[in-house]
Design an enzyme around this catalytic site. Structure first.
Site, PDB file in Angstrom:
ATOM      1  N   CYS A 154      20.110   3.797  -5.166  1.00  0.00           N
ATOM      2  CA  CYS A 154      20.173   3.134  -6.176  1.00  0.00           C
ATOM      3  C   CYS A 154      21.438   2.394  -6.605  1.00  0.00           C
ATOM      4  O   CYS A 154      21.363   1.407  -7.494  1.00  0.00           O
ATOM      5  CB  CYS A 154      19.672   4.223  -7.355  1.00  0.00           C
ATOM      6  SG  CYS A 154      18.412   4.572  -7.292  1.00  0.00           S
ATOM      7  N   HIS A 287      24.125   2.721 -16.013  1.00  0.00           N
ATOM      8  CA  HIS A 287      22.977   2.769 -15.020  1.00  0.00           C
ATOM      9  C   HIS A 287      21.890   3.228 -15.885  1.00  0.00           C
ATOM     10  O   HIS A 287      20.822   2.909 -15.806  1.00  0.00           O
ATOM     11  CB  HIS A 287      23.541   3.878 -14.040  1.00  0.00           C
ATOM     12  CG  HIS A 287      22.686   3.996 -13.431  1.00  0.00           C
ATOM     13  ND1 HIS A 287      22.090   3.188 -12.190  1.00  0.00           N
ATOM     14  CD2 HIS A 287      21.926   5.322 -12.727  1.00  0.00           C
ATOM     15  CE1 HIS A 287      21.109   3.504 -11.383  1.00  0.00           C
ATOM     16  NE2 HIS A 287      21.186   5.084 -11.817  1.00  0.00           N
ATOM     17  N   HIS A 322      13.356   0.903 -13.502  1.00  0.00           N
ATOM     18  CA  HIS A 322      14.504   1.188 -12.471  1.00  0.00           C
ATOM     19  C   HIS A 322      14.022   0.712 -11.347  1.00  0.00           C
ATOM     20  O   HIS A 322      13.058   1.093 -10.764  1.00  0.00           O
ATOM     21  CB  HIS A 322      14.559   2.730 -12.230  1.00  0.00           C
ATOM     22  CG  HIS A 322      15.972   3.134 -11.201  1.00  0.00           C
ATOM     23  ND1 HIS A 322      16.780   2.141 -10.763  1.00  0.00           N
ATOM     24  CD2 HIS A 322      16.408   4.320 -11.199  1.00  0.00           C
ATOM     25  CE1 HIS A 322      17.599   2.877 -10.267  1.00  0.00           C
ATOM     26  NE2 HIS A 322      17.446   4.127 -10.418  1.00  0.00           N
TER      27      HIS A 322
END
Length: 394
Positions: A154, A287, A322
């Protein structure tokens, strides 16, 4: 040293261009909803780009067969960032694209046909490799000087930006297109569900009741140029990427350190490298995935670095979902827009502070702030933590 950004492009669940994404962020309009395009459980909540592959191919004017959705999304964002840039022999031009999914969506079609003995198309397997997505984007844009693919979970998109900036400062390239792209696939959705960190409801980053993430898809790219390239292209400088750092704490295969060790190091070193005072960080695009572990770890890291003076912060993943390898690039574009328009975005669905840290994110759009510098965090599996600092300051 600063690296100038002269172009940005984005496609996500909340918009098909920079302008559309900005409008959705300002209106507090999320793109998360039931699956429409991917053939999956219809009650599943995802951040889906509202265009079919067929429509994307038509809009992009492609004639090539068997292009993955990851490549299509990436190409749409890359074209917007590339803008009217011309190929000039004296400019050394590169592209660094990040992905974790690659052409998995096409491999899934092949696998299903293979199991059913329904005359599978072996050509589909050529798109599976993560590097093929970068190669396809590079081919369509005519970039051949330097082509690289990053896949660090990620944090991939942030690391692509980081590497591009370093190559410019080291004099290896004059301009480079950097970013990331990932599409929704059954493999990733079911993989995250098997980890029991997928929320069946709308995700709630930094909320005490948070119960997991919603996956999304999309792509974003930034065009970085040195002085020589800018003189030739005439492109306007949008803002600068001033600092970056990566800290792999290797705490666990998927979980973040509860002490926020790697995140703390990444944030601290990125700010130090930027040369910008910690007190000048005006906003943090966190995040903030909405999982129990990640949000607590990041909250601890923010406390570690900023103490009692944490700047306004929020996660935009309740807008987009996400987006995995694209997240760092998508949120870089959001950070740049925050600077350009003096905005701090709302952390949607927040109600109650995390008991262990008591941090409260921005809950409504803030337009009266003077945003001089933004910290953007991207933390990946395996403890691969990356932070970037963007600013209007050279």
């Amino acid at each position: 040293m600063s690296v100038r950004i002269t172009g940005i492009g984005i496609v996500s669940a909340i918009g098909l261009s920079v302008e559309e994404n900005l409008a959705a962020l300002m209106e507090g309009r999320s793109g998360i909803g039931p699956v429409r395009i991917l053939d999956e459980a219809k009650d599943l909540l995802v951040g889906e780009v509202k265009l079919s592959n067929e429509t994307l191919i038509e809009q992009l004017g492609l004639t090539v067969k068997n292009v993955s959705r990851t490549s299509l999304l990436g190409l749409k964002a890359a074209k917007e960032a590339w803008g009217k840039s011309l190929h000039t022999p004296e400019l050394r031009t590169g592209i660094i694209s990040a992905t974790s999914v690659g052409g998995m969506d096409r491999s899934e079609i092949f696998y299903k046909d293979y199991l059913s003995e329904n005359n599978p198309d072996f050509e589909l397997l050529k798109t599976h490799d993560s590097g093929s997505t970068t190669e396809r984007i590079a081919a369509e844009l005519g970039i051949s000087g330097y082509i690289n693919t990053l896949s660090t979970a990620c944090s991939s998109g942030a690391n692509a930006i980081m590497l591009g900036a370093r190559l410019l400062l080291q004099g290896k390239l004059d301009r480079v297109l950097v970013g990331g792209s990932d599409a929704l696939t059954r493999f990733t959705i079911n993989g995250f569900r098997s980890l029991m960190i997928y929320d069946d409801a709308w995700c709630r980053p930094f909320d005490e009741s948070r119960n997991g993430l919603n996956l999304g898809e999309g792509a974003a790219f930034l065009l970085l140029e040195n002085e020589k390239s800018k003189q030739i292209s005439g492109n306007e400088t949008i803002c600068y990427v001033n600092g970056w750092a990566n800290a792999a704490d290797a705490y666990h295969q998927t979980a973040s350190s509860p002490e926020g060790t790697g995140a703390t190091l990444a944030i601290r070193h990125a700010i130090e490298k930027s040369g910008i005072s910690i007190s000048d960080i005006s906003y943090i695009n966190a995040h903030g995935t909405g999982t129990k572990n990640n949000d607590l770890s990041e909250s601890v890291a923010l406390n570690n670095v900023f103490g009692e003076h944490i700047p306004p912060f929020s996660s935009t993943k309740s807008f987009t979902g996400h987006t995995l390898a694209a997240a760092g690039a998508i949120e870089a574009v959001f950070s740049i827009l925050a600077i350009r328009h003096n905005l701090a975005y709302p952390n949607l669905n927040y109600k109650t502070e995390i008991a262990e840290t008591g941090l409260v994110p921005v809950t409504s759009l803030q337009k009266e702030l003077q945003i001089n510098a933004v910290l953007s965090n991207s933390f990946g599996f395996g403890g691969n933590n990356s932070s970037l600092v963007f600013s209007a300051i050279h």
